[in-house]
Write an enzyme that holds these catalytic residues in place. Sequence first.
Site, PDB file in Angstrom:
ATOM      1  N   GLU A 127      16.673  81.464  40.659  1.00  0.00           N
ATOM      2  CA  GLU A 127      16.056  80.748  41.791  1.00  0.00           C
ATOM      3  C   GLU A 127      16.221  79.236  41.622  1.00  0.00           C
ATOM      4  O   GLU A 127      16.462  78.508  42.587  1.00  0.00           O
ATOM      5  CB  GLU A 127      14.572  81.135  41.856  1.00  0.00           C
ATOM      6  CG  GLU A 127      13.712  80.325  42.804  1.00  0.00           C
ATOM      7  CD  GLU A 127      13.888  80.703  44.255  1.00  0.00           C
ATOM      8  OE1 GLU A 127      15.033  80.720  44.706  1.00  0.00           O
ATOM      9  OE2 GLU A 127      12.874  80.948  44.926  1.00  0.00           O
ATOM     10  N   THR A 180      15.547  73.460  50.634  1.00  0.00           N
ATOM     11  CA  THR A 180      14.318  73.471  49.833  1.00  0.00           C
ATOM     12  C   THR A 180      14.182  72.180  49.019  1.00  0.00           C
ATOM     13  O   THR A 180      13.101  71.598  48.948  1.00  0.00           O
ATOM     14  CB  THR A 180      14.287  74.702  48.906  1.00  0.00           C
ATOM     15  OG1 THR A 180      14.315  75.869  49.733  1.00  0.00           O
ATOM     16  CG2 THR A 180      13.042  74.737  48.045  1.00  0.00           C
TER      17      THR A 180
HETATM   18  N1  HSE Z   1       7.075  77.171  47.008  1.00  0.00           N
HETATM   19  C1  HSE Z   1       8.413  76.836  47.358  1.00  0.00           C
HETATM   20  C2  HSE Z   1       8.402  75.623  48.269  1.00  0.00           C
HETATM   21  C3  HSE Z   1       9.035  78.003  48.053  1.00  0.00           C
HETATM   22  O1  HSE Z   1       7.667  75.667  49.250  1.00  0.00           O
HETATM   23  O2  HSE Z   1       9.095  74.642  48.003  1.00  0.00           O
HETATM   24  C4  HSE Z   1      10.387  77.733  48.624  1.00  0.00           C
HETATM   25  O3  HSE Z   1      11.388  78.217  47.799  1.00  0.00           O
END
Ligand code: HSE
Length: 297
Positions: A127, A180
């Site tokens: 990830e 992201t």
């Molecule tokens: N918790 C993470 C974010 C999830 O919101 O950046 C996205 O991959």
Amino acid sequence: NEIRVFSPATVANVNCGFDVLGFALDGLGDEMVLRKVPQKGITITRIEGADLPYEAKENVVGVAGLAMIEALDLDFGFEIEIYKNIRLGSGVGSSAASAAGIVFGINQFLEKPLTNLELTAFGMKGEAVASGNEHADNVAPCIYGGFTLITGYEPLKIVSLPVPEELYVTIIHPHITIKTKEARAILPKEVSLQNAIKQTGNLAGLIAGLYEADYELIGNSTQDFLVEPYRKNLIPDFDFYKVTALKNGGLAFGISGSGPSMFTLSKGKENAGNVELALKEALKTKNMESDSYVSPV
Ligand code: HSE
């Protein structure tokens, strides 16, 4: 000598649980076929549904799989076919599904020597390649199923939460791109005590709502004071969609992970379907193309 793995899409954060809360979708997910081969490492032989690198070290599947093979000191390897049904960058855990799928699959071959917690830790390695940060709020629900809460990262600690029977989710995916890494970079490094108090109350309320199957409490507990105020600016007309979802039977609405998908929690399939119709219509009026999905949580 062959294993087929289903790896579900997931919604991370669920508004009030940034980086700690997530749930899996029942039905939407990627598939992967693993074959044990004598040569060490990971060989990706087929990828359908997405344009991704075949080179293992550049692919989330490869990175997570290699981390596990190395740590377990395996003297054999795997050939992998990847069938992506979760759109890349849509905000419902596409990279996490790849990372979780491979480690789960390898574990099946080894007759499950690793716990879900250990698998999540390996999945996080993959990830991190995609998002630039090791977080587990997509990988954990992908491996455990249902709702998961990460109660600690150092060391990693995960709790499975109960899921009320009639809890449904509607996903609407507007066809825009949000990375992201960028969606994390715009967040402030500090939060106010006042907002931290409100957020803590909400997260606790949501968890109590899940344990009690109290849909009203769930609906009243998902406001996000820390992240949504910044990230919603990345999704044009976000507030309009939120009002639409809540007016048409939704209990809670927010950004799925780092977006651009948005999720609505509803009690029952009918409400979830009504929300889907209303949101599709709302996005159409804004000339925003989208796809959508309704699923039990
Ligand atoms: N918790 C993470 C974010 C999830 O919101 O950046 C996205 O991959």
